[in-house]
Design an enzyme around this catalytic site. Sequence first.
Site, PDB file in Angstrom:
ATOM      1  CE  LYS A 268      -3.152   2.658   2.942  1.00 40.59           C
ATOM      2  NZ  LYS A 268      -3.816   2.752   4.262  1.00 40.59           N
ATOM      3  CE  LYS A 280      -6.486   8.837   7.564  1.00 43.24           C
ATOM      4  NZ  LYS A 280      -6.937   7.658   8.335  1.00 43.24           N
ATOM      5  CG  ASP A 291      -1.847   5.421   4.872  1.00 42.69           C
ATOM      6  OD1 ASP A 291      -1.701   4.467   5.651  1.00 42.69           O
ATOM      7  OD2 ASP A 291      -2.920   5.624   4.260  1.00 42.69           O
ATOM      8  CG  ASP A 350      -9.917   7.269   6.632  1.00 37.41           C
ATOM      9  OD1 ASP A 350      -8.867   7.376   5.956  1.00 37.41           O
ATOM     10  OD2 ASP A 350      -9.924   7.273   7.877  1.00 37.41           O
ATOM     11  CD  GLU A 352      -6.779   5.105   2.308  1.00 44.37           C
ATOM     12  OE1 GLU A 352      -5.608   4.895   2.644  1.00 44.37           O
ATOM     13  OE2 GLU A 352      -7.693   5.235   3.147  1.00 44.37           O
ATOM     14  NE  ARG A 354     -10.596  -1.443   3.967  1.00 44.22           N
ATOM     15  CZ  ARG A 354     -11.096  -1.613   5.179  1.00 44.22           C
ATOM     16  NH1 ARG A 354     -12.220  -2.274   5.353  1.00 44.22           N
ATOM     17  NH2 ARG A 354     -10.461  -1.120   6.232  1.00 44.22           N
TER      18      ARG A 354
END
Length: 501
Positions: A268, A280, A291, A350, A352, A354
């Site tokens: 990811k 968020k 992230d 949020d 996202e 996956r």
Amino acid sequence: MNILVKSGEATAATTDVLVCLEYEQDKTWSKAVQPVDQKLGGQLSTLRKSGEFSGKPNNTALLHIDGKLPAKRVLLVGMGTRETVTLERIRQAMGTAAKRARTAKAKGIVCVMPDVPKGTGPMDDVAQAMVEGLVLGEYRFNEYRTDRTDDNHSLQSCTILTTSNAHLNEAKDGAKRGQILGEATCFVRDLCNHPANVMTPSRVVTEAKKIARESKVRLKVLDRKQQEKLGMGGLLGVSRGSIEPPQFIILEYMGGPRTQKPIVFVGKTVTFDSGGISLKPSENMEQMKADMTGGAEVLATIRSASRLKLPVNAIGLLPVTENMPGGRATKPGDILTMLSGKTVEVQNTDAEGRLILADGLAYASRLKPACVIDIATLTGAAAVALGQFAIGMLGNDDTMKADLKKAGNHAGERVWEMPLWDEYFEQLKSDVADMRNIGGRGGGMITAAIFLSKFVGDHPWVHLDIASTDWGTTERPYIPKGPTGIGTRLLIQYLLNHANR
């Protein structure tokens, strides 16, 4: 850092700091350190008797020795008792040593290889752990500081000292591995420490291009038009709110026979996650620059496979994007058609990671892999369930899970298996599409993995959720505050173990 391994006597070492790793509750010093204590007239023993040095894990005592040895100072670092010593304890001790030597403004150190009990590991593993701890403990990120005088106090060299030639070559091999794995983790920390206005999806491509210059590594990047042609609805949907175009990076390392099926890693790579329309909270949102940790770790793994010259075929896939709100952003309730053809109702923008991983996993299936491992800062639920000391692991293959557990224990980056039961998919059923992208509060780490499982082909697969470990809130012996890079050495050690079967 220049790292050397050689044999010799500790009493003859010329260095700023002589590092000795010692045990708790031992009444005598190790064979290598005993002569040092004798040369110093029992000063080390005095430190032990006074309690200034206890030998407990990461306990230290620094002694200035006034010309009694060629070394300027002796640093004692504790590893705990002989019965409890592990490679991880050794790694932590070396991280502690690196920091203590740096505060003493040492340029170079010599570290005596510890006398380890049978069962701790062979000498190459001990040397590997020592160098990993040293490199990781020395890490700092000062790229954006205008006053960088602290850089002048960095360690420039380390010599690992063995007292005999019997295991010298083993120690050299282990030290080489340790340096490559330590530097790989530092590479990940650097990428994730850069702010999102610098580490954009295009910059990630630039980093991938640098890795493609390594031996036997090839790069292919799919741009937005190519993604649209393939039907990567997950990646395209997440990227819609950002002015930064999405990228899909494919890095191939072919060190094995052409007939060997590749091990495929999917990471990811969200270079900043605002949450999109499902914004968020502002508190700690700056941490969302990390992230992209999973993707960074996949880059580091492919680079390390090349540098280690592993006889394996490995492919890294990185779906890269930002997740931002905007006039074109995907909205809650929108339906996306994924690369696999399945449809997903987006109930929370949020969730996202996956979505982009689903396209990555579907693409991985087209490569006819031996197995697939995805790694992602996927769910806050992972941190709730596991805290900061374990990586969540779910998958469809018991052998793979056992191999990853073994690699994690070796690397000090442990995994903990969670169930992947079909009943959890009930939480993901949608009234208007094949599934929805979020399953409510209960079992969030598991429902996210169940979602991913629907895009995995007929091959072994494991999902690693590193949202519990990717960011350090407190400094530890070789783990800094901020991006930790945890998961990197786990993946590389998995490849090392696979190559050495």
